[in-house]
Design an enzyme around this catalytic site. Structure first.
Site, PDB file in Angstrom:
ATOM      1  N   ASP A 154      -1.570  -0.155  -8.246  1.00 40.91           N
ATOM      2  CA  ASP A 154      -2.814  -0.046  -7.491  1.00 40.91           C
ATOM      3  C   ASP A 154      -3.322   1.364  -7.244  1.00 40.91           C
ATOM      4  O   ASP A 154      -4.471   1.658  -7.502  1.00 40.91           O
ATOM      5  CB  ASP A 154      -2.642  -0.723  -6.127  1.00 40.91           C
ATOM      6  CG  ASP A 154      -2.273  -2.194  -6.231  1.00 40.91           C
ATOM      7  OD1 ASP A 154      -1.849  -2.641  -7.303  1.00 40.91           O
ATOM      8  OD2 ASP A 154      -2.406  -2.891  -5.224  1.00 40.91           O
ATOM      9  N   GLU A 163      10.591  -3.965  -2.213  1.00 38.53           N
ATOM     10  CA  GLU A 163       9.428  -3.928  -3.099  1.00 38.53           C
ATOM     11  C   GLU A 163       9.532  -2.727  -4.049  1.00 38.53           C
ATOM     12  O   GLU A 163       9.299  -2.838  -5.238  1.00 38.53           O
ATOM     13  CB  GLU A 163       8.143  -3.846  -2.249  1.00 38.53           C
ATOM     14  CG  GLU A 163       6.864  -3.934  -3.050  1.00 38.53           C
ATOM     15  CD  GLU A 163       5.614  -3.911  -2.168  1.00 38.53           C
ATOM     16  OE1 GLU A 163       5.731  -3.681  -0.943  1.00 38.53           O
ATOM     17  OE2 GLU A 163       4.509  -4.124  -2.713  1.00 38.53           O
TER      18      GLU A 163
END
Ligand code: DGY
Length: 442
Positions: free
Chosen positions: A187, A411
């Site tokens: 992102d 993550e």
């Protein structure tokens, strides 16, 4: 604890992570922060399921594909799109949720952009892991029925690859375009800073939810969100029309991550098509693969000796060394450089950081600006091994294992300290461990 006992306990923890995030057919990346089904997460997570519940792995893909856009959706121009989020249920803990994308007319609501299409590759890896044959027993699976499901999945993936080539490379240049930083899956990579600076900041009100789950130092800043929300709203304002989007969207990038992943997936999908009796589709995919192979040299950075992305509007190389540029070997591109990967490995104790640590924009704990992502290591290591760099592949895997053992299934991870960052108990990280553990030296 002996090595075997600690491996077994990690396997149990990883399996439990998937079970805890399981919502019956699809798996959340992590509860709270990401309360829906994400696109590339789903396939990586399915690889994890494949190691202990094969039927559940196929179900994960089936649920993802339920959200695929068809010829009846929004004029049909996006037939084949697999969206980056599928909203199987309602949840308040995420922005931008189902209300924000303007896709209320869909029978199953989704976002309106895609994500790296690695599904065919990982499906092929699954079948290899199972040594799948329609008449050979496989735990808990009726393999004859599974073969029918697999063919249905392959046909949907062919439609998806056609969507990428038709909508995101209408001039047939060989290099598809991404139209939103979230579509890259990486992102807030510093590679997107320049093209994103051209995108206006939205002036409309919205409330972020991510900062309620994860410290702001690990997430993108407000100016970034103002721009990605603008792009999301623009997509809706253009009625999701792929022709208008490719003409009017101020963010258009030849993203080396998507290009490499699509290239490898098209080769794997062609092989699956051959195997399951879809020879015409295999030939068609082969033509796209050749076109990309011929074009990708334009994305080689002489400065960094690796592939990089390119601004598709200005034509400028986005000359930032990111881990996506290390996927050249994985994609079968000619100029893939093991020596560059070796340099990266010499620079940080944990590998591979998402941005090379020698550049000023490297931020070791902010999402895709520096942290290590284990599923990327899985892909990069596979490419290194197939390009003859078994030592580098083994080293990548060894350092990844250190992270799992030291910090568990986060993550992402700090490439210098190894600290787990972002969301905890993360599905694709656990799945990467499970698959690596089950498959040996991938
Ligand atoms: C997020 O919200 O950060 C996701 O990565 C977007 O897909």
């Amino acid at each position: 604890m002996s090595k075997l006992a600690s491996d077994q306990s990690l396997v149990q923890q990883a399996q439990q992570t998937l079970r805890d995030n399981d919502r019956g057919g699809y798996t959340l990346p992590t509860a709270g922060l990401y309360p829906f089904q994400w696109n590339w997460d789903a396939s990586v997570t399915a690889l994890g399921w494949a190691s202990f519940e094969p039927a559940r792995a196929l179900e994960e893909l089936d649920w993802l594909l339920r959200g695929q856009w068809g010829p009846q959706d929004f004029g049909g121009g996006n037939d084949g799109l697999i969206a980056h989020i599928t909203f199987h249920t309602h949840a308040d803990s995420y922005f931008p949720g189902p209300q924000e994308w303007g896709t209320q007319a869909l029978r199953l609501r989704t976002s309106s952009i895609s994500q790296p299409p690695l599904h065919a590759t990982l499906l092929r890896w699954m079948l290899d892991l199972w040594k799948f044959e329609p008449n050979k027993p496989l735990a808990g699976v009726n393999t004859a029925q599974a073969a029918i499901k697999i063919i249905a999945i392959i046909e949907k993936l062919v439609r998806h690859h056609r969507w990428w080539y038709r909508c995101r490379d209408p001039q047939q240049t060989g290099l598809v375009v991404n139209i939103h930083p979230w579509e890259s899956g990486m992102d807030n990579s510093p590679a997107w800073d320049a093209p994103l600076s051209r995108v206006p900041e939205t002036t409309r009100a919205y409330t972020r939810k991510d900062l309620g789950h994860v410290d702001a130092s690990m997430r993108p800043p407000k100016s970034y969100y103002d721009r990605v929300v603008y792009l999301m709203d623009l997509n809706k304002a253009l009625d999701f029309d792929p022709v208008r989007i490719m003409q009017e969207c101020p963010y258009r990038v030849n993203d080396i991550g998507i290009i490499s992943i699509l290239q490898r997936a098209s080769m794997d999908l062609a092989a699956l098509c051959e195997r399951f009796g879809l020879a015409d589709a295999a030939r068609e995919l082969g033509q796209h693969v050749q076109r990309t192979q011929a074009a990708v040299g334009a994305l080689w950075s002489r400065r960094w000796q690796q592939y990089v992305s390119r601004d598709a509007i200005s034509g400028d190389l986005l000359d930032v060394p990111t881990c996506a540029g290390l996927l050249g070997a994985y994609a079968g591109f000619e100029q893939a450089s093991g020596e560059t990967a070796r340099k990266w490995l010499s620079e940080t104790p944990f590998a591979f950081p998402s941005t090379r640590s020698v550049v000023a924009s490297f931020e070791p704990q902010r999402y895709w600006r520096g942290p290590v992502w284990q599923h990327m290591n899985l892909l990069i290591a596979d490419g290194l091994a197939s390009a003859g760099h078994a030592d580098l592949a083994a080293e990548t895997r060894r350092r990844s294992m250190q992270l799992f053992e030291q910090s568990g299934f986060w993550e992402y991870y700090h490439p210098i300290t190894g600290q787990g960052l972002g969301g905890p108990r993360f599905s694709w990280t656990a799945a990467t461990y499970l698959f690596w553990n089950a498959s040996g030296q991938r």
